[in-house]
Design a protein around this motif. Structure first.
Motif, PDB file in Angstrom:
ATOM      1  N   LEU A 286      15.196 -28.481  29.463  1.00 52.21           N
ATOM      2  CA  LEU A 286      15.651 -29.676  30.164  1.00 52.21           C
ATOM      3  C   LEU A 286      16.692 -30.380  29.285  1.00 52.21           C
ATOM      4  CD1 LEU A 286      13.304 -32.199  31.983  1.00 52.21           C
ATOM      5  CD2 LEU A 286      15.528 -32.822  31.064  1.00 52.21           C
ATOM      6  N   SER A 319       7.327 -28.261  28.873  1.00 52.44           N
ATOM      7  CA  SER A 319       8.357 -27.829  29.822  1.00 52.44           C
ATOM      8  C   SER A 319       8.167 -28.538  31.154  1.00 52.44           C
ATOM      9  CB  SER A 319       8.332 -26.312  30.024  1.00 52.44           C
ATOM     10  OG  SER A 319       7.097 -25.889  30.574  1.00 52.44           O
ATOM     11  N   ALA A 323      14.148 -29.336  35.062  1.00 53.02           N
ATOM     12  CA  ALA A 323      15.253 -28.735  34.311  1.00 53.02           C
ATOM     13  C   ALA A 323      16.100 -27.816  35.178  1.00 53.02           C
ATOM     14  CB  ALA A 323      14.703 -27.962  33.117  1.00 53.02           C
ATOM     15  N   ARG A 327      20.022 -28.359  35.758  1.00 50.94           N
ATOM     16  CA  ARG A 327      20.913 -27.311  35.273  1.00 50.94           C
ATOM     17  C   ARG A 327      22.024 -27.040  36.287  1.00 50.94           C
ATOM     18  NH1 ARG A 327      18.878 -21.728  32.384  1.00 50.94           N
ATOM     19  NH2 ARG A 327      20.701 -21.526  31.046  1.00 50.94           N
TER      20      ARG A 327
END
Length: 387
Positions: A286, A319, A323, A327
């Motif tokens: 991320l 995590s 992310a 992205r």
């Protein structure tokens, strides 16, 4: 709504009741709602009164965990073995609250896309929605995420520019050999327990010698299984190991995947057995974009004051599949404090005693509204959000 969601938890890609409730509320407030995106995902669309072509995405996760709740709350999970142990019920409620306010006060330019995502815990929901055309159907110029943090004081926000959370991958290795009698004739076996022992020791050599010293990375073994406890004198013919790997860069991620396979095969060969490897990539790292972090920090400061917003949060190797959204579209992920007891004690997420703090819902709603005002309106608009 938050407590109703808490009492009726649903696991990833099973959020049919939750998604229906979300869509029902959105439509009740005059918001166009689209269901079934990425399985059980929902997107609500609010168009501003002012002309403009920009669009902003606000994301909340909806799924629960396979944990037996032990809080004893009046609104505790009514579903055996499932509970909202990470606060996604609260995340959904906060975004619904913001949706209602924005629908009643659409004094902004462009469009707000409300992204209610399934299956964050399995780090599959974001990719499922993306694969189902999320950004093609609902283009976004920027996307934002918000997650509670247990132990962070109520009334506080925190984020950072750049890398904030790691890529979360999973791996497994199966060693196969010739089993045998461990007491009578061990020399007739190809003892895979030797291979796995050397493999496990060698894993940390990947971190120590193949990953640059200033690049964060973690490899952990979470499962080892082979043989039968009732037959400890038998050398097993098959043994399975599995674990996780965390990293921040694609290059390090590639190195870890390659070296786990090389180590497994070479160790197996050294001990006369075979190996089979699998490496499953979860969400990517991320990485917050500075421009969106600036907007997120300003939005949070308008809610709780600059002294209660940390823009240099320490990164973690946890995590988060937001992310995958950021992205593909510039974004920022923000933490909101879930509070703690007077003595500093708190129940961590992913445990049977965790509960989302309802007292932070108003701050979360105001944060979302301020994001929209700053992205799609005038900076001064954020001061007009009721306190």
């Amino acid at each position: 709504m938050r407590r109703d969601l808490h009492a009726h938890p649903e696991l990833g890609f099973e959020e049919t009741r939750t998604a229906s409730l979300v869509a029902e509320k959105l439509r009740q407030w005059g918001i166009e709602a689209f269901e079934g995106i990425g399985g059980t995902g929902v997107v609500g669309v609010i168009k501003g009164k002012r002309p403009g072509s920009r669009a902003v995405g606000l994301r909340a996760d909806m799924d629960a965990l396979a944990i037996h709740e032990e809080t004893g709350l009046a609104y505790a999970s009514a579903v055996e073995g499932k509970m909202h142990a990470c606060g996604h019920d609260g995340h959904t409620a906060m975004l619904l609250g913001a949706a209602r306010y924005l629908a009643e006060h659409p004094d902004f330019e462009g469009q707000v896309n409300l992204i209610f995502q399934p299956s964050e815990e399995n780090v599959e929901g974001a990719l499922a929605m993306i694969g189902d055309g999320l950004f093609e159907r609902f283009p976004c110029d920027a996307v934002y995420g918000l997650h509670n943090t247990a132990g962070m004081p109520n009334g506080h926000f925190a984020t950072r520019r750049g890398a904030m959370m790691a890529a979360g991958d999973f791996w497994s290795v199966t060693f196969r050999g010739v089993g045998g009698h461990g007491g009578l004739s061990p020399q007739l076996s190809t003892d895979i327990t030797y291979a796995q022992a050397h493999f496990v020791l060698g894993l940390q050599g990947i971190i120590g010698r193949n990953v640059p010293p200033l690049e964060p990375a973690v490899i952990s073994v979470g499962y080892i299984g082979g043989g039968q406890l009732a037959s400890p004198n038998v050398i097993p013919a098959e043994l399975v190991l599995a674990g996780t790997a965390r990293s921040y860069s694609d290059e390090v991620r590639d190195t870890i995947e390659r070296r786990i396979a090389e180590l497994a095969y070479s160790t197996a060969e050294a001990w006369g057995c075979g190996a089979e490897t699998h490496y499953i990539r979860g969400s990517c790292a991320l990485i917050n974009q500075p421009a969106q972090v600036d907007i997120a920090v300003a939005a949070a400061e308008a809610v709780v004051g600059a002294e209660n917003v940390d823009d240099a949060l320490r990164p973690t190797t946890g995590s988060e599949d937001f992310a995958e959204l950021s992205r593909r579209c510039p974004g920022a992920f923000m933490r909101i404090g879930n509070g703690a007891a007077a003595d500093g004690a708190f129940h961590a997420p992913h445990t049977p005693f965790y509960d989302f703090n309802d007292a932070i819902i108003p701050d979360g709603i105001r944060y979302w509204v301020n994001i929209v005002r700053r992205e799609l309106g005038h900076a001064s608009d954020s001061a007009q959000v009721p306190g």
